[in-house]
Design an enzyme around this catalytic site. Sequence first.
Site, PDB file in Angstrom:
ATOM      1  N   GLY A 221       0.832  -1.202   0.000  1.00 34.63           N
ATOM      2  CA  GLY A 221       0.000   0.000   0.000  1.00 34.63           C
ATOM      3  C   GLY A 221       0.855   1.236   0.000  1.00 34.63           C
ATOM      4  O   GLY A 221       1.978   1.224  -0.513  1.00 34.63           O
ATOM      5  N   SER A 222       0.338   2.292   0.597  1.00 27.68           N
ATOM      6  CA  SER A 222       1.029   3.584   0.518  1.00 27.68           C
ATOM      7  C   SER A 222       2.144   3.682   1.562  1.00 27.68           C
ATOM      8  O   SER A 222       2.129   2.979   2.579  1.00 27.68           O
ATOM      9  CB  SER A 222       0.024   4.712   0.746  1.00 27.68           C
ATOM     10  OG  SER A 222      -0.499   4.612   2.051  1.00 27.68           O
ATOM     11  N   THR A 225       0.771   4.763   5.105  1.00 24.14           N
ATOM     12  CA  THR A 225       0.182   3.667   5.877  1.00 24.14           C
ATOM     13  C   THR A 225       1.273   2.692   6.309  1.00 24.14           C
ATOM     14  O   THR A 225       1.241   2.169   7.429  1.00 24.14           O
ATOM     15  CB  THR A 225      -0.902   2.947   5.047  1.00 24.14           C
ATOM     16  OG1 THR A 225      -1.900   3.910   4.707  1.00 24.14           O
ATOM     17  CG2 THR A 225      -1.554   1.824   5.821  1.00 24.14           C
ATOM     18  N   GLY A 226       2.260   2.471   5.445  1.00 26.82           N
ATOM     19  CA  GLY A 226       3.377   1.585   5.806  1.00 26.82           C
ATOM     20  C   GLY A 226       4.058   2.058   7.083  1.00 26.82           C
ATOM     21  O   GLY A 226       4.375   1.268   7.970  1.00 26.82           O
ATOM     22  N   GLU A 243       5.640  -3.586   1.006  1.00 22.91           N
ATOM     23  CA  GLU A 243       5.786  -3.201  -0.404  1.00 22.91           C
ATOM     24  C   GLU A 243       5.009  -1.909  -0.584  1.00 22.91           C
ATOM     25  O   GLU A 243       3.783  -1.911  -0.610  1.00 22.91           O
ATOM     26  CB  GLU A 243       5.263  -4.321  -1.309  1.00 22.91           C
ATOM     27  CG  GLU A 243       5.825  -4.231  -2.703  1.00 22.91           C
ATOM     28  CD  GLU A 243       4.892  -3.557  -3.674  1.00 22.91           C
ATOM     29  OE1 GLU A 243       4.819  -2.296  -3.629  1.00 22.91           O
ATOM     30  OE2 GLU A 243       4.250  -4.255  -4.463  1.00 22.91           O
ATOM     31  N   CYS A 277       2.051  -0.797  -8.920  1.00 19.34           N
ATOM     32  CA  CYS A 277       3.175  -0.312  -8.113  1.00 19.34           C
ATOM     33  C   CYS A 277       4.419  -0.129  -8.973  1.00 19.34           C
ATOM     34  O   CYS A 277       5.089   0.890  -8.880  1.00 19.34           O
ATOM     35  CB  CYS A 277       3.431  -1.221  -6.918  1.00 19.34           C
ATOM     36  SG  CYS A 277       3.066  -2.945  -7.163  1.00 19.34           S
TER      37      CYS A 277
HETATM   38  O1  TXE Z   1      -3.544   3.301   0.359  1.00 18.09           O
HETATM   39  P1  TXE Z   1      -3.489   2.697   1.810  1.00 18.09           P
HETATM   40  P2  TXE Z   1      -4.743   4.025  -0.400  1.00 18.09           P
HETATM   41  C1  TXE Z   1      -0.508   4.385  -3.309  1.00 18.09           C
HETATM   42  C2  TXE Z   1      -1.123   5.207  -4.432  1.00 18.09           C
HETATM   43  C3  TXE Z   1      -2.382   5.721  -3.818  1.00 18.09           C
HETATM   44  C4  TXE Z   1      -1.993   5.890  -2.376  1.00 18.09           C
HETATM   45  C5  TXE Z   1      -3.136   5.841  -1.388  1.00 18.09           C
HETATM   46  O2  TXE Z   1      -0.273   6.293  -4.743  1.00 18.09           O
HETATM   47  O3  TXE Z   1      -2.794   6.953  -4.367  1.00 18.09           O
HETATM   48  O4  TXE Z   1      -1.123   4.813  -2.120  1.00 18.09           O
HETATM   49  O5  TXE Z   1      -3.945   4.679  -1.600  1.00 18.09           O
HETATM   50  C6  TXE Z   1      -5.117  -0.433   4.665  1.00 18.09           C
HETATM   51  N1  TXE Z   1      -3.224   0.047   9.425  1.00 18.09           N
HETATM   52  N2  TXE Z   1      -0.757   2.962  -3.462  1.00 18.09           N
HETATM   53  O6  TXE Z   1      -5.323   5.121   0.444  1.00 18.09           O
HETATM   54  O7  TXE Z   1      -4.222   3.563   2.780  1.00 18.09           O
HETATM   55  C7  TXE Z   1      -6.245  -0.072   3.730  1.00 18.09           C
HETATM   56  O8  TXE Z   1      -7.504  -0.342   4.339  1.00 18.09           O
HETATM   57  C8  TXE Z   1      -3.338  -1.046   8.641  1.00 18.09           C
HETATM   58  C9  TXE Z   1       0.325   2.177  -3.958  1.00 18.09           C
HETATM   59  O9  TXE Z   1      -5.679   2.998  -0.883  1.00 18.09           O
HETATM   60  O10 TXE Z   1      -2.060   2.429   2.088  1.00 18.09           O
HETATM   61  C10 TXE Z   1      -5.903  -0.947   2.530  1.00 18.09           C
HETATM   62  O11 TXE Z   1      -6.313  -2.287   2.773  1.00 18.09           O
HETATM   63  N3  TXE Z   1      -3.882  -1.014   7.413  1.00 18.09           N
HETATM   64  C11 TXE Z   1       0.159   0.733  -3.617  1.00 18.09           C
HETATM   65  C12 TXE Z   1      -4.366  -0.901   2.491  1.00 18.09           C
HETATM   66  O12 TXE Z   1      -3.985  -0.479   3.814  1.00 18.09           O
HETATM   67  C13 TXE Z   1      -4.312   0.169   6.938  1.00 18.09           C
HETATM   68  C14 TXE Z   1      -1.209   0.196  -3.867  1.00 18.09           C
HETATM   69  C15 TXE Z   1      -3.774   0.068   1.480  1.00 18.09           C
HETATM   70  O13 TXE Z   1      -4.315   1.334   1.685  1.00 18.09           O
HETATM   71  C16 TXE Z   1      -4.208   1.353   7.705  1.00 18.09           C
HETATM   72  C17 TXE Z   1      -2.237   1.083  -3.363  1.00 18.09           C
HETATM   73  C18 TXE Z   1      -3.631   1.257   8.993  1.00 18.09           C
HETATM   74  N4  TXE Z   1      -3.461   2.333   9.796  1.00 18.09           N
HETATM   75  C19 TXE Z   1      -1.988   2.424  -3.210  1.00 18.09           C
HETATM   76  N5  TXE Z   1      -4.699   2.379   6.960  1.00 18.09           N
HETATM   77  C20 TXE Z   1       1.192  -0.161  -4.253  1.00 18.09           C
HETATM   78  N6  TXE Z   1       2.326  -0.356  -3.581  1.00 18.09           N
HETATM   79  O14 TXE Z   1       0.993  -0.742  -5.288  1.00 18.09           O
HETATM   80  C21 TXE Z   1      -5.101   1.863   5.771  1.00 18.09           C
HETATM   81  N7  TXE Z   1      -4.870   0.524   5.753  1.00 18.09           N
END
Ligand code: TXE
Length: 469
Positions: A221-222, A225-226, A243, A277
């Site tokens: 994810g982002s 959040t990571g 990742e 990604c």
């Molecule tokens: O990501 P989030 P979002 C990038 C892309 C996008 C941005 C935001 O640029 O515009 O991230 O996307 C879970 N504890 N990528 O808001 O929030 C959430 O519910 C645990 C790149 O969708 O990171 C979801 O299941 N989990 C990326 C997951 O995290 C939490 C792919 C991803 O969401 C959480 C997607 C927390 N505190 C977006 N908060 C890639 N690497 O390919 C949220 N989540």
Amino acid sequence: MQTYHNTVRGKQTEANEHQEICNPATGITLGLAPINSELDVDLAVDAARQAQKAWASTSDQERREAVARVAQVLEENSGYLAGLITQEQGKPLSGPGSRFEMQACVGWTQVPSALELPPEVVYEDDKRKDVLYRFPLGVVAAIAPWNWPLMIAIWQIIPAIRMGNTVVLKPSEYTPIATLEMVRLISQVLPPGVLNTVSGDGRIGAALTSHPDIDKIMFTGSESTGRRIVEASSQNLAPITLELGGNDAAIIMPGTETSAIVEDLFWGAFLNAGQTCACIKRLYVHENDYDSVVAALSDFACQVPIGDGMDESNLIGPLQNTMQHNKVKELIADARANGCDVIEFGDIPETGYFLPLTLVGNIRDGHRLVDEEQFGPALPIIRYRSLDEAIGSANRLSAALGASVWANSLEEAELVASKLEAGTVWINQHGAIHPMVPFGGNKASGYGVEFGIEGLKAVTQPRVISIKK
Ligand code: TXE
């Protein structure tokens, strides 16, 4: 309207709350997905915990066979699941779309089922012998994103269960339905509790990743959040595979034959409407080749049909959600306001989160579209004068998932590739991942690798037995 369910302990569960999930191409409601509570997270983790010891005590061969059965179920249901992916995520059935995603799910399940990770004699002399064994870690929390929802969930769950762990998976709140259906189907060939789901947004993700009974976290994810997950893991000290996003640079070496690379270059940037990604997110072109590269990409882009992915003729779908749609539009507007050339291709439908395929020229490092991950169909094309300048540009950002070099000469390309800071540097291709080849980010794109033997090691606990002879 159909209601979809979580799977816990092999059974479909009821939730108190639900959310409507809409097709991003049409706005039509696809169904209702559960929204869980923190108590539901406890129940799912408990189910995984209770199943784990028995699962870990099965033989390696039994687990290999179980994973092979999962691959078969995925294959048998790939048409159904691809249809759900298209209606929920937006990527078309055709081309590198949802059927392609299902093929990847099958491949990334078959390969771990065939791999072995036997004990390793790491040292031996006439006085001692040291053997490294790999045990399961326990319960794995898997947090998946919305761009390749099923494929990335498979990357997380299959190595984990293959090595004797049990899993609680949380799909993205934007794309839960196809994932919940996939888990419902594959759970039927796994013992109850080996694979469980919870659903909801970041609140539920946080409850899962900070849960005291979690032994490993897999996250895609982002970056923001990571970072929150790393903090949350101080509760359970679970090791993490992170990742995070990328902002992959591609460098076309001076004088490269454009016609030979244009198709791969295009899909390297616009796969899944750029919501990948490891897509090309910044393209660096020598000033002498700039016009011919822009012309070749334009000629290609204007032939790619955009629209509802359920129509077999379309190859590019919508952005997945309004947040992403607004983000990409904002970055394009910023480039336009700063005098960049914005060239758009394709007739887009009036409804849905569509954007035209967009090439942005006359743009430099420092513009938001170059420096921020756009995750959408807008490619900045930046002129460079020397290769050193291009390499410096590619390496100047903290994102470092992938990069690529495009060249006539492999030897020259390898030299440039060796100077690029990224988890993977591709030559004359981009994003060409493979289930046997380790994949992961450098710098702010995360840590740990997935796939292949290294991916299996990442979901195990190493233990040494050291023998005095
Ligand atoms: O990501 P989030 P979002 C990038 C892309 C996008 C941005 C935001 O640029 O515009 O991230 O996307 C879970 N504890 N990528 O808001 O929030 C959430 O519910 C645990 C790149 O969708 O990171 C979801 O299941 N989990 C990326 C997951 O995290 C939490 C792919 C991803 O969401 C959480 C997607 C927390 N505190 C977006 N908060 C890639 N690497 O390919 C949220 N989540």
